[in-house]
Enzyme design. Structure first.
Site, PDB file in Angstrom:
ATOM      1  N   LYS A  38       0.773   0.075  15.142  1.00  0.00           N
ATOM      2  CA  LYS A  38       2.173   0.027  15.559  1.00  0.00           C
ATOM      3  C   LYS A  38       2.539  -1.162  16.458  1.00  0.00           C
ATOM      4  O   LYS A  38       3.731  -1.447  16.644  1.00  0.00           O
ATOM      5  CB  LYS A  38       2.549   1.326  16.312  1.00  0.00           C
ATOM      6  N   TYR A  67      -9.421   5.449   7.413  1.00  0.00           N
ATOM      7  CA  TYR A  67      -9.665   5.773   8.824  1.00  0.00           C
ATOM      8  C   TYR A  67     -10.736   6.859   8.840  1.00  0.00           C
ATOM      9  O   TYR A  67     -10.600   7.878   8.160  1.00  0.00           O
ATOM     10  CB  TYR A  67      -8.399   6.317   9.485  1.00  0.00           C
ATOM     11  N   PRO A  69      -4.531   0.564  18.735  1.00  0.00           N
ATOM     12  CA  PRO A  69      -4.255   0.067  17.379  1.00  0.00           C
ATOM     13  C   PRO A  69      -4.351   1.112  16.271  1.00  0.00           C
ATOM     14  O   PRO A  69      -4.049   0.804  15.112  1.00  0.00           O
ATOM     15  CB  PRO A  69      -5.311  -1.030  17.181  1.00  0.00           C
ATOM     16  N   HIS A  80       0.850  -1.196   0.000  1.00  0.00           N
ATOM     17  CA  HIS A  80       0.000   0.000   0.000  1.00  0.00           C
ATOM     18  C   HIS A  80       0.882   1.242   0.000  1.00  0.00           C
ATOM     19  O   HIS A  80       1.694   1.431   0.904  1.00  0.00           O
ATOM     20  CB  HIS A  80      -0.908   0.033   1.233  1.00  0.00           C
ATOM     21  N   TYR A 103       3.702   6.875   9.873  1.00  0.00           N
ATOM     22  CA  TYR A 103       2.853   5.717   9.538  1.00  0.00           C
ATOM     23  C   TYR A 103       3.672   4.592   8.905  1.00  0.00           C
ATOM     24  O   TYR A 103       3.454   3.418   9.208  1.00  0.00           O
ATOM     25  CB  TYR A 103       1.717   6.155   8.602  1.00  0.00           C
TER      26      TYR A 103
HETATM   27  P1  RFL Z   1       1.430 -11.529  22.054  1.00  0.00           P
HETATM   28  O1  RFL Z   1       1.020 -11.655  20.635  1.00  0.00           O
HETATM   29  O2  RFL Z   1       0.420 -11.162  23.050  1.00  0.00           O
HETATM   30  O3  RFL Z   1       2.099 -12.923  22.445  1.00  0.00           O
HETATM   31  C1  RFL Z   1       2.448 -13.229  23.776  1.00  0.00           C
HETATM   32  C2  RFL Z   1       2.373 -14.722  23.936  1.00  0.00           C
HETATM   33  O4  RFL Z   1       2.847 -15.077  25.232  1.00  0.00           O
HETATM   34  C3  RFL Z   1       2.020 -16.131  25.731  1.00  0.00           C
HETATM   35  N1  RFL Z   1       2.149 -16.169  27.212  1.00  0.00           N
HETATM   36  C4  RFL Z   1       2.795 -17.142  27.879  1.00  0.00           C
HETATM   37  N2  RFL Z   1       3.428 -18.247  27.463  1.00  0.00           N
HETATM   38  C5  RFL Z   1       3.979 -19.054  28.394  1.00  0.00           C
HETATM   39  N3  RFL Z   1       3.917 -18.819  29.739  1.00  0.00           N
HETATM   40  C6  RFL Z   1       3.293 -17.707  30.216  1.00  0.00           C
HETATM   41  N4  RFL Z   1       3.256 -17.461  31.534  1.00  0.00           N
HETATM   42  C7  RFL Z   1       2.698 -16.823  29.253  1.00  0.00           C
HETATM   43  N5  RFL Z   1       2.005 -15.654  29.359  1.00  0.00           N
HETATM   44  C8  RFL Z   1       1.679 -15.279  28.112  1.00  0.00           C
HETATM   45  C9  RFL Z   1       0.635 -15.746  25.238  1.00  0.00           C
HETATM   46  O5  RFL Z   1      -0.245 -16.862  25.236  1.00  0.00           O
HETATM   47  C10 RFL Z   1       0.936 -15.246  23.835  1.00  0.00           C
HETATM   48  O6  RFL Z   1       0.876 -16.276  22.865  1.00  0.00           O
HETATM   49  O7  RFL Z   1       2.641 -10.473  22.199  1.00  0.00           O
HETATM   50  P2  RFL Z   1       3.828 -10.132  21.182  1.00  0.00           P
HETATM   51  O8  RFL Z   1       4.463 -11.385  20.659  1.00  0.00           O
HETATM   52  O9  RFL Z   1       4.661  -9.138  21.872  1.00  0.00           O
HETATM   53  O10 RFL Z   1       3.122  -9.472  19.907  1.00  0.00           O
HETATM   54  C11 RFL Z   1       2.513  -8.233  19.995  1.00  0.00           C
HETATM   55  C12 RFL Z   1       1.328  -8.170  19.047  1.00  0.00           C
HETATM   56  O11 RFL Z   1       0.560  -9.341  19.139  1.00  0.00           O
HETATM   57  C13 RFL Z   1       0.465  -6.963  19.373  1.00  0.00           C
HETATM   58  O12 RFL Z   1       1.270  -5.799  19.535  1.00  0.00           O
HETATM   59  C14 RFL Z   1      -0.576  -6.615  18.334  1.00  0.00           C
HETATM   60  O13 RFL Z   1      -1.334  -7.690  17.926  1.00  0.00           O
HETATM   61  C15 RFL Z   1      -1.460  -5.555  18.990  1.00  0.00           C
HETATM   62  N6  RFL Z   1      -2.773  -5.562  18.418  1.00  0.00           N
HETATM   63  C16 RFL Z   1      -2.938  -4.922  17.237  1.00  0.00           C
HETATM   64  N7  RFL Z   1      -1.881  -4.285  16.686  1.00  0.00           N
HETATM   65  C17 RFL Z   1      -2.028  -3.652  15.515  1.00  0.00           C
HETATM   66  O14 RFL Z   1      -1.041  -3.090  15.016  1.00  0.00           O
HETATM   67  N8  RFL Z   1      -3.260  -3.673  14.878  1.00  0.00           N
HETATM   68  C18 RFL Z   1      -4.355  -4.338  15.414  1.00  0.00           C
HETATM   69  O15 RFL Z   1      -5.421  -4.355  14.817  1.00  0.00           O
HETATM   70  C19 RFL Z   1      -4.222  -4.989  16.637  1.00  0.00           C
HETATM   71  N9  RFL Z   1      -5.262  -5.656  17.190  1.00  0.00           N
HETATM   72  C20 RFL Z   1      -3.856  -6.228  19.056  1.00  0.00           C
HETATM   73  C21 RFL Z   1      -5.103  -6.278  18.410  1.00  0.00           C
HETATM   74  C22 RFL Z   1      -3.700  -6.848  20.308  1.00  0.00           C
HETATM   75  C23 RFL Z   1      -4.749  -7.491  20.950  1.00  0.00           C
HETATM   76  N10 RFL Z   1      -4.533  -8.046  22.275  1.00  0.00           N
HETATM   77  C24 RFL Z   1      -3.193  -8.178  22.805  1.00  0.00           C
HETATM   78  C25 RFL Z   1      -5.504  -8.362  23.194  1.00  0.00           C
HETATM   79  C26 RFL Z   1      -6.150  -6.956  19.006  1.00  0.00           C
HETATM   80  C27 RFL Z   1      -6.005  -7.558  20.262  1.00  0.00           C
HETATM   81  C28 RFL Z   1      -7.206  -8.271  20.829  1.00  0.00           C
HETATM   82  C1  PHB Z   2      -6.145  -4.202  10.815  1.00  0.00           C
HETATM   83  O1  PHB Z   2      -6.235  -4.475   9.601  1.00  0.00           O
HETATM   84  O2  PHB Z   2      -6.460  -5.022  11.680  1.00  0.00           O
HETATM   85  C2  PHB Z   2      -5.680  -2.862  11.222  1.00  0.00           C
HETATM   86  C3  PHB Z   2      -5.172  -2.008  10.276  1.00  0.00           C
HETATM   87  C4  PHB Z   2      -4.748  -0.736  10.647  1.00  0.00           C
HETATM   88  C5  PHB Z   2      -4.829  -0.361  11.971  1.00  0.00           C
HETATM   89  C6  PHB Z   2      -5.314  -1.231  12.921  1.00  0.00           C
HETATM   90  C7  PHB Z   2      -5.742  -2.487  12.555  1.00  0.00           C
HETATM   91  O3  PHB Z   2      -4.427   0.887  12.328  1.00  0.00           O
END
Ligand code: RFL
Ligand code: PHB
Length: 389
Positions: A296, A200, A292, A72, A384
């Site tokens: 980032k 957005y 989100p 993109h 971004y």
């Molecule tokens: P994660 O992905 O949370 O992975 C951490 C892992 O550690 C495990 N864990 C354990 N394992 C063993 N022993 C223990 N005691 C443990 N405690 C925990 C967990 O089961 C898990 O598998 O962290 P990581 O790797 O740092 O990655 C970060 C990303 O996942 C996160 O920053 C993003 O996904 C944030 N996020 C989003 N970011 C975006 O840029 N766009 C989004 O749309 C977006 N949606 C989200 C999200 C994060 C969410 N969370 C954390 C609730 C939506 C959700 C619901």
């Molecule tokens: C997504 O596709 O899940 C998404 C994209 C952009 C954002 C947050 C989430 O800023």
């Protein structure tokens, strides 16, 4: 069991770190509390900065990402009748890649497994010891049995609800936090996206985002209040609310269908520091959370583990501890800037329950400025696509 780096958590941070260490001949064990199926089914982020994609390439896990990811070069912002297109490529010479975290996680799990990496699911780490002096160790429960891993270093990649952050004594750990008074309700569906680029939306009923995973799979979000439950949102109600908030041309193109996933995520900003305590290093959501809005979260996780892998390579390859000592400061300098951008974008685009007419005026002025100023657009684009790693 013994390893050089014991990694808690098989999210993107833990998996990517393990794979980067493997490329440099450093041994690791990844312990993950959840099942393999659960980890592979999780739906989260969708936008990779170019710098993140480069790290995945260096980790040797980019074949499918490069084949299926969608480049993109711009992103849209809509408010009332106004539509702003930020020309990411024009302002920065860089682009972002739309490739779901779910897909990236699958690629990394399969890569680790194909290479015989030690990746143990349903292994709940219950204690982390001796990180300040002596030889660190982890205790984990697996199949009803308690087992131990002894290591040189512990990487806490266990997300926001993990245990590793709590190993840093309270008098050392600083937590900086902002909670937002709303959440995002997200829906995934096998319907074509309404637009080639993400949109957005600042709407008087609340924020909305039109995103995608592929040309046939869409990801949409609407701002919701924190007391709402996902059960109260039928697919029909979601589609109707989204359609109201989208700009008219996009709303006219909206194709609806059954949801594949629907969930509510609260929005918060958190930074914890330091990210190192003795031989324990935090990375990703274990150390920081962003709302989100700027996409980032996953990208910061990737830059953290890139810095951490470099530091371990310096230590094991040259006996050099400087990068390990500098890890926390190096990460935090990038993290705070991404925190600032995510907070700013969140403030710009959402309706706050206590918003006064003054606050709304400032928000509209900021959008107006963004629409009219090339400099403001360039600053948006620079953040971004991701600041340099
Ligand atoms: P994660 O992905 O949370 O992975 C951490 C892992 O550690 C495990 N864990 C354990 N394992 C063993 N022993 C223990 N005691 C443990 N405690 C925990 C967990 O089961 C898990 O598998 O962290 P990581 O790797 O740092 O990655 C970060 C990303 O996942 C996160 O920053 C993003 O996904 C944030 N996020 C989003 N970011 C975006 O840029 N766009 C989004 O749309 C977006 N949606 C989200 C999200 C994060 C969410 N969370 C954390 C609730 C939506 C959700 C619901
Ligand atoms: C997504 O596709 O899940 C998404 C994209 C952009 C954002 C947050 C989430 O800023």
């Amino acid at each position: 069991m013994r390893t050089q780096v014991a990694i808690v958590g098989a999210g993107p941070s833990g998996l990517l770190l393990s794979q980067l260490l493997h490329v440099h001949g450093i041994d690791s064990i990844v312990l993950e509390r959840r099942s393999r199926a659960y980890v592979l089914a999780r739906v989260r982020a969708g936008v990779l900065e170019q710098g993140t994609a480069d790290i995945v390439r260096r980790a040797g896990a980019a074949t499918r990402m490069d084949a299926e990811g969608i480049v993109h070069g711009g992103v849209g912002i809509s408010c009332g009748d106004r539509r702003i297109r930020i020309d990411l490529a024009g302002h920065t010479g860089r682009t972002v890649l739309v490739y779901g975290q779910t897909e990236l996680t699958r690629d990394l799990v399969e890569k680790r497994e194909a290479l015989g990496g030690k990746l143990i699911f349903e292994a709940d780490v219950v204690a982390i010891e001796h990180v300040e002096a002596g030889e660190p160790s982890l205790t984990f429960r697996h199949g009803g049995i308690e087992r131990r891993v002894v290591c040189d270093f512990v990487a806490g990649c266990d997300g926001f609800h993990g245990i590793s952050r709590n190993c840093i004594p309270p008098h050392v750990l600083q937590v900086h936090e902002r909670i937002y008074p709303f959440g995002w309700l997200g829906l995934l569906s096998d319907t074509p996206p309404v637009s080639e680029e993400l949109i957005y939306v600042n709407h008087e009923r609340g924020f909305a985002l039109a995103s995608m995973r592929s040309r046939a799979r869409s990801r949409y979000y609407v701002q919701c209040s924190l007391d709402e439950r996902v059960e109260d949102w039928s697919d029909e109600r979601f589609w109707a609310e989204l359609k109201t908030r989208l700009p008219a041309d996009a709303a006219a193109r909206l194709e609806t269908g059954p949801s594949l996933e629907k969930s509510i995520a609260p929005l918060r900003s958190v930074v914890t520091e330091p990210m190192r305590h003795g031989r324990l290093f935090l990375a990703g959501d274990a150390a920081h959370i962003v709302p989100p809005t700027g996409a980032k979260g996953l990208n910061l996780a990737a830059s953290d583990v890139h810095y951490l892998a470099e530091a371990f390579v310096g230590f094991y390859g040259r006996g050099d501890e400087a990068a390990l000592d500098g890890y926390s400061a190096r990460c935090l300098s990038r993290i705070w800037k991404a925190e600032r951008f995510s907070w700013w974008m969140t403030s710009l685009l959402h309706r706050f329950p206590d918003q006064t007419s003054f606050d709304r005026g400032v928000q509209l002025a900021e959008l107006d400025y963004l629409a009219q100023s090339r400099h403001a657009q360039a600053a948006f684009a620079e953040n971004y696509v991701g600041l340099p790693i």
